[in-house]
Each structure stands twice: as C-alpha cells, then as structure tokens.
Write an enzyme that holds these catalytic residues in place. Structure first.
Site, PDB file in Angstrom:
ATOM      1  N   HIS A 163       2.569  -0.799   3.967  1.00 27.66           N
ATOM      2  CA  HIS A 163       2.561   0.452   3.558  1.00 27.66           C
ATOM      3  C   HIS A 163       1.005   1.360   4.025  1.00 27.66           C
ATOM      4  O   HIS A 163      -0.003   0.966   4.032  1.00 27.66           O
ATOM      5  CB  HIS A 163       2.521  -0.085   2.301  1.00 27.66           C
ATOM      6  CG  HIS A 163       2.204   0.923   1.188  1.00 27.66           C
ATOM      7  ND1 HIS A 163       3.754   1.042   0.488  1.00 27.66           N
ATOM      8  CD2 HIS A 163       1.360   1.587   0.507  1.00 27.66           C
ATOM      9  CE1 HIS A 163       3.218   2.045  -0.092  1.00 27.66           C
ATOM     10  NE2 HIS A 163       1.754   2.440   0.051  1.00 27.66           N
ATOM     11  N   CYS A 164       2.236   2.752   4.302  1.00 28.82           N
ATOM     12  CA  CYS A 164       1.091   3.386   4.423  1.00 28.82           C
ATOM     13  C   CYS A 164       0.758   4.274   3.388  1.00 28.82           C
ATOM     14  O   CYS A 164       1.394   5.333   3.108  1.00 28.82           O
ATOM     15  CB  CYS A 164       1.770   4.021   5.559  1.00 28.82           C
ATOM     16  SG  CYS A 164       0.863   5.688   7.254  1.00 28.82           S
TER      17      CYS A 164
END
Length: 314
Positions: A163-164
């Site tokens: 998850h960025c």
C-alpha cells in the site's frame, strides 16, 4: 502491509495512513510546481530567446522536461485512480470438485484456528497434490494465489505488492505497471532537473554573496535542486529494487516467501516475467496502458490466474 490492524488502535493508525496519503498527493504537486518554476520559468525558459547554441540546449531541456512531466503525471493518475484488483465475492478455485469438502469445512469453521488451517493449506503448495486454498477471516472470502489483505483499503488485493501512501492506493496486479512507470519517469525527471539546475545551483552562491538576482528566484532554485537530487537518489534505489522484483516475478510481500522456496514457481524467465507485468506488446511498454490482446492473452494482468513452472513444462 498484510493482515495487520487486528484491534482498534491499529485501525486508527490505518485511517491515519489514508489521510496522510492525501497530504502526499498535495506534496507531489507542490514539488512539481516548484521544479517547474525553477527549471522552466527561472533557469531555461528565458534562454530560449537568446539564440545560438544556448537557445538550442534550452529548447531540448524544456522539451524533455514537458515530455517526462506528461508521462509522469499520466502514470501517477493511473496509479491513483486505477483499481489494483479486489478478490471477487465468493471466489472459488477453477477446479471446484476437488476442493468442495475442504472449502465447506473452512466456511463452517471460519472462527476456529483460521490461521492454522490456512498455513496447512499453503503447505501443500508445490507438493504436486493440489494448489493451496487460503481464506481471509476479515473479508470472509477465499483468497486467490498471491493476494493479500490490506488493512488500509480493508479488502483483499490481487497480487498485492504494497500500500503506497504517495498514491493513496494499493499497488497490485492491475496497476503495478503504472506504478513502475511512475517511478521510472519520476526518476528520469528528477535527474534531468538536477542536471539542468546544477549550473544555476553553483551560480547561486556567487549571487548570494554579491546580493545579485532575485532572492525569491535564488531560494526556489536552491530548494528545487536539493529536492530533485534527494528524490533522484531515493528513487534510484526503488527503481533498482522493483526492476529486480519484476525480472524474478516477485512482489515486495513475497520476497521473504521466495527466500524459503527451493525454486520460485512463478519465475518463468526474465522475458516472460516482464510480460506478466507490462504485457507482450512492445508499443505499450512505456505507456500506462494495456493492449486488448494483452488483456486477453496474459491472465496475470487480471490477478486471478498465474502460470507456474509446471504450466510451462506441460
């Protein structure tokens, strides 16, 4: 960022990460704006009118800057707004008959030793007897191979990489290519900006001592140069790391799992591994798009079916 956030405090942390992501988007546009002002408005835009070789060099720098900026922003918006792929509700493996009794036992006893049962299923993977069937106790759903639960997005993501916070989205099967192109073009842009601003950065100290030049322009040039150099060095590490992952057909989450495996079953060779992410149509490799043929012929782009060594050998 797999199956974490099991109590109230981590859940609040996950919500905070999502809010932080929106701040990161504003930060991205702020850095782009500062770089644009420093490179185009202050440093090289005015040189276009001087004529001679300097004007030609300025034209090349301005052209490359805008070309990379368009590709960078195009890739960035595709990562932000493109769904990485979620596990369909009620997903079942392709061959249902062999697993029906096993699946029923999981569904009926999903609150009893789920983690233990999941590890037992996974242990059969690679044994040649049957593929693993994993179950997500958060989503109350079976999980396809290579999918993981994201505690920020609150769902299972297909071929999840991570998850960025920079894109307020998960990076998974259906937007991993866009993320890689965003890294690549941002790296090239920051390198170009650093080289373009280097003479002006050196000149900055002379102008500062002589109190010549606009203080605002000097400050923006200095800030932009430092930011671009810092990001270029940081992005170089990420570009090298993700290039290695793509060529070995591994996600960030799978690195540890791959170390434990005698032979990584998803590694089909560098060319085929690359096509699992970018497709086989060379015309689309450097654009955040997929051809219709690739979407039809490369199942891995959909995130539910991945060829392995055994498939290739057959």
């Amino acid at each position: 960022m797999g199956d974490c956030c099991r109590d109230a405090q981590p859940f609040r942390l996950c919500s905070g990460l999502r809010f932080l992501g929106y701040i990161m988007i504003l930060l991205v546009f702020a850095i782009v704006a500062v770089s644009y002002y420093a490179v185009i408005v202050v440093a090289w835009g005015p040189q276009l009118l001087h004529g001679g070789l300097l004007s030609i060099l300025a034209f090349v720098i301005v052209l490359l800057f805008h070309l990379l900026l368009v590709l960078l922003l195009w890739s960035y918006f595709m990562v932000v707004f493109h769904d990485p792929g979620a596990v369909p509700v009620g997903w079942q493996p392709a061959s249902k008959g062999t697993y029906s009794a096993l699946e029923n036992s999981v569904i009926l006893a999903d609150h009893i030793a789920i983690d233990t049962r999941e590890s037992e299923f996974s242990s059969t993977e690679g044994s040649g007897r049957r593929p693993s069937i994993r179950y997500c106790s958060h989503c109350q759903n079976n999980k396809p191979p290579r999918s993981h639960h994201c505690s920020v997005c609150q769902r299972c993501v297909l071929k999840m990489d991570h998850h960025c916070v920079w894109v307020v989205n998960c990076v998974g099967a259906r937007n991993y290519k866009f993320f890689l192109l965003f890294l690549f073009y941002t790296f090239l842009e920051t390198v170009l900006d650093s080289l373009a601003l280097l003479p002006h950065f050196i000149k900055f100290f002379g102008d500062a001592r002589n109190h010549s030049g606009s203080p605002g322009n000097l400050a923006v040039t200095f800030l932009s140069f430092v930011l671009n150099v810092a990001f270029a060095l940081s992005l170089l590490c990420f570009v090298v790391m993700h290039t290695s992952l793509v060529l070995s057909n591994t996600t960030t989450i799978e690195v540890y799992e791959k170390k434990k495996a005698v032979e990584w079953k998803y590694d089909l060779g560098k060319r085929k591994n690359f096509e699992q992410v970018f497709g086989s149509n060379k015309l689309f490799w450097f654009f955040p798009l997929f051809s219709k043929n690739d979407l039809h012929d490369v199942p891995a782009l959909h995130g539910l079916d991945f060829p392995t060594h055994s498939d290739i050998e057959v």
